[in-house]
Enzyme design. Structure first.
Site, PDB file in Angstrom:
ATOM      1  N   VAL A  64      66.999   8.337 -36.345  1.00  0.00           N
ATOM      2  CA  VAL A  64      68.435   8.611 -36.309  1.00  0.00           C
ATOM      3  C   VAL A  64      68.791   9.659 -37.356  1.00  0.00           C
ATOM      4  O   VAL A  64      68.214   9.697 -38.452  1.00  0.00           O
ATOM      5  CB  VAL A  64      69.252   7.315 -36.530  1.00  0.00           C
ATOM      6  CG1 VAL A  64      69.065   6.754 -37.933  1.00  0.00           C
ATOM      7  CG2 VAL A  64      70.730   7.544 -36.237  1.00  0.00           C
ATOM      8  N   CYS A  65      69.725  10.542 -36.994  1.00  0.00           N
ATOM      9  CA  CYS A  65      70.282  11.506 -37.941  1.00  0.00           C
ATOM     10  C   CYS A  65      71.800  11.466 -37.794  1.00  0.00           C
ATOM     11  O   CYS A  65      72.369  10.413 -37.535  1.00  0.00           O
ATOM     12  CB  CYS A  65      69.713  12.891 -37.709  1.00  0.00           C
ATOM     13  SG  CYS A  65      70.112  13.604 -36.091  1.00  0.00           S
ATOM     14  N   VAL A  66      72.468  12.587 -37.927  1.00  0.00           N
ATOM     15  CA  VAL A  66      73.928  12.614 -37.807  1.00  0.00           C
ATOM     16  C   VAL A  66      74.354  12.606 -36.343  1.00  0.00           C
ATOM     17  O   VAL A  66      75.145  11.758 -35.915  1.00  0.00           O
ATOM     18  CB  VAL A  66      74.508  13.859 -38.516  1.00  0.00           C
ATOM     19  CG1 VAL A  66      76.026  13.910 -38.332  1.00  0.00           C
ATOM     20  CG2 VAL A  66      74.148  13.842 -39.992  1.00  0.00           C
TER      21      VAL A  66
END
Length: 377
Positions: A75-77
Site C-alpha cells: 500500500v502507498c498513497v
C-alpha cells in the site's frame, strides 16, 4: 508494467477474519505519513520517494524480512508506487499485489455487521469504515429503515437497504460532524425523505427536520428516540432504539467525544466539557443491559463495536467515563483540557460543508482521509 490490484475491502475482511495470518500488509509510504495513519498490523518500509524514481535498492535490502508463505498486500498513497513495489516483489518470487487506490481506497472501505445476535440491538446494522474509524447505522423494523450518520458514500446505504428488502424512510445525523463529510442530506434528498438533525447543529442548512430532546423518528412499528446530549457539539444527540443506544460522538467504548471543535478557547472547552459530563451522567443512568453503539472507534478490534452499558461502567479502559461514574466533574474537565490530541484533518472545512455554509468541491473525498481524532483522549 503489470499491475495486479487487490480490493481494499478484501484486505479489510482478511485482516479481520481467520485468514489474517495469510496476508502481510507492506506500507511503502514515508515514515511520517505511516505514523499518522496506517492499516493496523502493517509493516512500514519507507521507500516512497525512492519508488517514484524507480529505485528499488532499499526494498531489495529488506527482501529477507518479507514472508514467502503469505500474500503481500503493498500500500502507498494512491496505488502507484505500491504497484511498482509489488511488481518488483513478484519478480523476486513473492506473491505480491498492490492495494487498489492505496490509502485513499482504504479510507473508502465500509464493512457491515448485523447485530441480531446482540441482545437488545435487534434491527440494527452497524456499518464500519476501518480506514477512518467512522461508524454509521441502518436501523429497521418491518420493511422500513432509517440511516444514522451516513458517510458521503451513499451507495453503501442504498445497497445495504436493498440487500435486506428495506425502504429508507428517513436519514439522521447525531451531530454536525467534524471528521467526515456527511452524506445525510444527499441521501435524504435523493430519496425524498426527511433529514433529521438537532436545531443547535443545523447551521445554514435548509430542509431539515429539526430534532429536540425527547422527540422520536418513526421506524416501521418502532421509534428512534432522540436524547439531547450536548458537549461534543451543542446539538449532539444520542438515539435509543429499543435497548440499543446509538451514542454518536458522545460516548465511545474507550473514550468520549472531544468538546473543543466548536471553540478551542480554554474557557469554551471547559464549558462544553461540563455539558458533556452532564450528558454522560444522563446516559449512564440508563439500564445496565442497554447496548452502547458508538459513532467512532480507535484501535478496538472487536466487531461489531457493541458493549453493554453495565460492562462499560465496570471496565477500566474508559478513564473519562470512570470520572462520570464517580461524580468527579472537576477531574473529568481537567483531564480533557490537559489531554486533547491534534484536531481532525481539515475539520473546519468539513464542518462548514456539514453546516451548509460551503459547498463540497472536487477534493471532498480527500478532505476526510486520515485519523478521525474525535475522541477526547
Amino acid at each position: 508494467m503489470s499491475n495486479i490490484k487487490l480490493d481494499p475491502a478484501v484486505v479489510a475482511r482478511r485482516i479481520e477474519e481467520d485468514d489474517a495470518a495469510d496476508i502481510f500488509v507492506l506500507d511503502v509510504r514515508n515514515e511520517d505519513d505511516y505514523e499518522e495513519w496506517r492499516i493496523d498490523e502493517s509493516t512500514n518500509v519507507p521507500i516512497y520517494d525512492e519508488l517514484l524514481e524507480y529505485d528499488y535498492s532499499t526494498l531489495e535490502d529488506h527482501l529477507d524480512e518479507l514472508p514467502k508463505d503469505a500474500e503481500i498486500a503493498v500500500v502507498c498513497v494512491a496505488g502507484v508506487t505500491s504497484a511498482r513495489a509489488a511488481e518488483f516483489l513478484r519478480e523476486h518470487g513473492f506473491d505480491a499485489q498492490s492495494i487498489d487506490g492505496g490509502m485513499n481506497g482504504w479510507g473508502r472501505v465500509h464493512r457491515q455487521y448485523d447485530l441480531e445476535d446482540a441482545d437488545g440491538a435487534e434491527g440494527v446494522v452497524q456499518i464500519v469504515r476501518p480506514g477512518t474509524g467512522c461508524v454509521s447505522y441502518l436501523v429497521h423494523d418491518g420493511e422500513a429503515a432509517v440511516v444514522v450518520d451516513p458517510s458521503q458514500y451513499v451507495d453503501q446505504y442504498l445497497n445495504a437497504a436493498a440487500e435486506r428488502d428495506l425502504e429508507i424512510v428517513g436519514v439522521a445525523d447525531t451531530h454536525a460532524h467534524a471528521d467526515h463529510v456527511s452524506g445525510a442530506r444527499r441521501l435524504a434528498g435523493e430519496l425524498d425523505v426527511p433529514y433529521y438533525l438537532h436545531g443547535d447543529d443545523a447551521g445554514d442548512l435548509e430542509n431539515v427536520s429539526e430534532l429536540a430532546d425527547g422527540e422520536t423518528i418513526p421506524v416501521g412499528g418502532r421509534e428512534l428516540d432522540a436524547i439531547h446530549t450536548p458537549g461534543h457539539t451543542p446539538g449532539s444527540v444520542s438515539f435509543r432504539f429499543g435497548d440499543a443506544l446509538l451514542s454518536g460522538d458522545t460516548l465511545f467504548l474507550r473514550s468520549v467525544g472531544r468538546p473543543d471543535l466548536e471553540d478551542g478557547a480554554e474557557e469554551a472547552v471547559r464549558t462544553a466539557a461540563s455539558q458533556l459530563f452532564d450528558s454522560l451522567e444522563r446516559l449512564t443512568d440508563l439500564e445496565d443491559d442497554v447496548v452502547v453503539l458508538p459513532g467512532h472507534f480507535s484501535d478496538e478490534s472487536v466487531r461489531p463495536l457493541a458493549t453493554e452499558l453495565g460492562d462499560l461502567r465496570e471496565e477500566t479502559t474508559n478513564e473519562l467515563l470512570s470520572y462520570v461514574a464517580d461524580g468527579d466533574e472537576e477531574a473529568f474537565v481537567e483531564t480533557i483540557v490537559e489531554s486533547l490530541a491534534d484536531e481532525p484533518a481539515n475539520y473546519n472545512e468539513i464542518k462548514q460543508i456539514n453546516w451548509g455554509k460551503e459547498q463540497p468541491g472536487g477534493d471532498v473525498e480527500a478532505l476526510e482521509l486520515g485519523p478521525n481524532n474525535c475522541a477526547a483522549n
